[in-house]
Design a protein around this motif. Structure first.
Motif, PDB file in Angstrom:
ATOM      1  N   HIS A  39       0.835  -1.203   0.000  1.00 35.82           N
ATOM      2  CA  HIS A  39       0.000   0.000   0.000  1.00 35.82           C
ATOM      3  C   HIS A  39       0.875   1.261   0.000  1.00 35.82           C
ATOM      4  CE1 HIS A  39      -2.891  -2.995   1.529  1.00 35.82           C
ATOM      5  NE2 HIS A  39      -3.752  -2.282   0.824  1.00 35.82           N
ATOM      6  N   LEU A  40       1.954   1.216   0.753  1.00 38.22           N
ATOM      7  CA  LEU A  40       2.878   2.346   0.775  1.00 38.22           C
ATOM      8  C   LEU A  40       3.506   2.535  -0.604  1.00 38.22           C
ATOM      9  CD1 LEU A  40       4.393   4.579   2.258  1.00 38.22           C
ATOM     10  CD2 LEU A  40       5.962   2.834   3.137  1.00 38.22           C
ATOM     11  N   TYR A  41       3.906   1.440  -1.221  1.00 38.36           N
ATOM     12  CA  TYR A  41       4.438   1.511  -2.590  1.00 38.36           C
ATOM     13  C   TYR A  41       3.402   2.121  -3.538  1.00 38.36           C
ATOM     14  CZ  TYR A  41       8.272  -1.810  -1.462  1.00 38.36           C
ATOM     15  OH  TYR A  41       9.371  -2.435  -0.940  1.00 38.36           O
ATOM     16  N   ALA A  42       2.162   1.695  -3.391  1.00 39.70           N
ATOM     17  CA  ALA A  42       1.100   2.196  -4.273  1.00 39.70           C
ATOM     18  C   ALA A  42       0.889   3.699  -4.084  1.00 39.70           C
ATOM     19  CB  ALA A  42      -0.200   1.445  -4.021  1.00 39.70           C
ATOM     20  N   LEU A  43       0.953   4.164  -2.854  1.00 42.25           N
ATOM     21  CA  LEU A  43       0.820   5.599  -2.591  1.00 42.25           C
ATOM     22  C   LEU A  43       1.953   6.378  -3.256  1.00 42.25           C
ATOM     23  CD1 LEU A  43      -0.158   5.402   1.174  1.00 42.25           C
ATOM     24  CD2 LEU A  43      -1.632   6.223  -0.673  1.00 42.25           C
ATOM     25  N   GLU A  44       3.169   5.884  -3.101  1.00 38.57           N
ATOM     26  CA  GLU A  44       4.321   6.554  -3.724  1.00 38.57           C
ATOM     27  C   GLU A  44       4.185   6.522  -5.241  1.00 38.57           C
ATOM     28  OE1 GLU A  44       8.015   8.618  -3.696  1.00 38.57           O
ATOM     29  OE2 GLU A  44       6.553   8.243  -2.116  1.00 38.57           O
ATOM     30  N   GLY A  45       3.756   5.388  -5.773  1.00 37.91           N
ATOM     31  CA  GLY A  45       3.548   5.278  -7.218  1.00 37.91           C
ATOM     32  C   GLY A  45       2.504   6.266  -7.712  1.00 37.91           C
ATOM     33  N   ALA A  46       1.444   6.443  -6.943  1.00 40.34           N
ATOM     34  CA  ALA A  46       0.396   7.394  -7.331  1.00 40.34           C
ATOM     35  C   ALA A  46       0.950   8.816  -7.373  1.00 40.34           C
ATOM     36  CB  ALA A  46      -0.784   7.301  -6.367  1.00 40.34           C
ATOM     37  N   ILE A  47       1.769   9.154  -6.406  1.00 36.47           N
ATOM     38  CA  ILE A  47       2.362  10.491  -6.369  1.00 36.47           C
ATOM     39  C   ILE A  47       3.291  10.698  -7.557  1.00 36.47           C
ATOM     40  CG2 ILE A  47       3.993  11.958  -5.095  1.00 36.47           C
ATOM     41  CD1 ILE A  47       2.675  10.803  -2.509  1.00 36.47           C
ATOM     42  N   LEU A  48       4.051   9.661  -7.896  1.00 33.58           N
ATOM     43  CA  LEU A  48       5.010   9.762  -8.995  1.00 33.58           C
ATOM     44  C   LEU A  48       4.392   9.440 -10.353  1.00 33.58           C
ATOM     45  CD1 LEU A  48       8.077   8.042  -7.286  1.00 33.58           C
ATOM     46  CD2 LEU A  48       7.650  10.492  -7.571  1.00 33.58           C
ATOM     47  N   ASN A  49       3.100   9.106 -10.348  1.00 35.11           N
ATOM     48  CA  ASN A  49       2.377   8.768 -11.568  1.00 35.11           C
ATOM     49  C   ASN A  49       3.015   7.583 -12.298  1.00 35.11           C
ATOM     50  OD1 ASN A  49       0.210   9.065 -13.310  1.00 35.11           O
ATOM     51  ND2 ASN A  49       1.346  10.392 -14.691  1.00 35.11           N
ATOM     52  N   THR A  50       3.277   6.534 -11.519  1.00 31.46           N
ATOM     53  CA  THR A  50       3.863   5.316 -12.070  1.00 31.46           C
ATOM     54  C   THR A  50       3.294   4.106 -11.336  1.00 31.46           C
ATOM     55  OG1 THR A  50       5.943   4.253 -12.689  1.00 31.46           O
ATOM     56  CG2 THR A  50       5.881   5.278 -10.536  1.00 31.46           C
ATOM     57  N   GLU A  51       3.398   2.961 -11.962  1.00 23.70           N
ATOM     58  CA  GLU A  51       2.970   1.729 -11.293  1.00 23.70           C
ATOM     59  C   GLU A  51       3.912   1.467 -10.119  1.00 23.70           C
ATOM     60  OE1 GLU A  51       0.333  -0.272 -12.021  1.00 23.70           O
ATOM     61  OE2 GLU A  51      -0.250   1.206 -13.524  1.00 23.70           O
ATOM     62  N   PHE A  52       3.363   0.948  -9.035  1.00 26.23           N
ATOM     63  CA  PHE A  52       4.200   0.737  -7.859  1.00 26.23           C
ATOM     64  C   PHE A  52       5.337  -0.241  -8.129  1.00 26.23           C
ATOM     65  CE2 PHE A  52       1.221  -2.754  -7.244  1.00 26.23           C
ATOM     66  CZ  PHE A  52       2.031  -3.768  -6.750  1.00 26.23           C
ATOM     67  N   ASN A  53       5.117  -1.191  -9.024  1.00 19.36           N
ATOM     68  CA  ASN A  53       6.176  -2.157  -9.307  1.00 19.36           C
ATOM     69  C   ASN A  53       7.256  -1.577 -10.219  1.00 19.36           C
ATOM     70  OD1 ASN A  53       4.449  -2.149 -11.464  1.00 19.36           O
ATOM     71  ND2 ASN A  53       4.329  -4.348 -11.680  1.00 19.36           N
ATOM     72  N   CYS A  54       7.093  -0.331 -10.652  1.00 21.77           N
ATOM     73  CA  CYS A  54       8.103   0.356 -11.458  1.00 21.77           C
ATOM     74  C   CYS A  54       8.936   1.328 -10.623  1.00 21.77           C
ATOM     75  CB  CYS A  54       7.448   1.102 -12.618  1.00 21.77           C
ATOM     76  SG  CYS A  54       6.686   0.021 -13.827  1.00 21.77           S
ATOM     77  N   LEU A  55       8.690   1.374  -9.330  1.00 24.60           N
ATOM     78  CA  LEU A  55       9.492   2.238  -8.459  1.00 24.60           C
ATOM     79  C   LEU A  55      10.939   1.753  -8.460  1.00 24.60           C
ATOM     80  CD1 LEU A  55       7.116   2.517  -5.369  1.00 24.60           C
ATOM     81  CD2 LEU A  55       7.540   4.283  -7.084  1.00 24.60           C
ATOM     82  N   SER A  56      11.857   2.662  -8.288  1.00 22.04           N
ATOM     83  CA  SER A  56      13.270   2.277  -8.246  1.00 22.04           C
ATOM     84  C   SER A  56      13.541   1.416  -7.013  1.00 22.04           C
ATOM     85  CB  SER A  56      14.160   3.517  -8.208  1.00 22.04           C
ATOM     86  OG  SER A  56      14.087   4.143  -6.940  1.00 22.04           O
TER      87      SER A  56
END
Length: 72
Positions: A39-56
């Motif tokens: 869920h935390l990943y998803a929130l960060e992904g939403a802010i960065l406008n990217t899928e959470f599994n694409c976070l660095s």
């Protein structure tokens, strides 16, 4: 997750960006203790406008450390 965010006073993408993923997660975790790291990943992904599994990997590591610190 949008409905859950609304219940903790975050009712727009702008508000989520202003609040930040960590603070939003803390608010959500207080209301919904079952939330997990994804869920935390998803929130960060939403802010960065990217899928959470694409976070660095660096971002994921920082978020995991934050999440783990809440368990202590």
């Amino acid at each position: 997750m949008a409905k859950k965010l609304t219940t903790v006073g975050i009712d727009s993408a702008e508000k989520l960006s202003e609040t930040g993923s960590r603070q939003a997660f803390l608010k959500l975790k207080a209301a919904y203790p079952q939330l997990c790291l994804v869920h935390l990943y998803a929130l960060e992904g939403a802010i960065l406008n990217t899928e959470f599994n694409c976070l660095s990997e660096t971002t994921k590591k920082e978020l995991k450390e934050f999440s783990d610190s809440l368990k202590k």
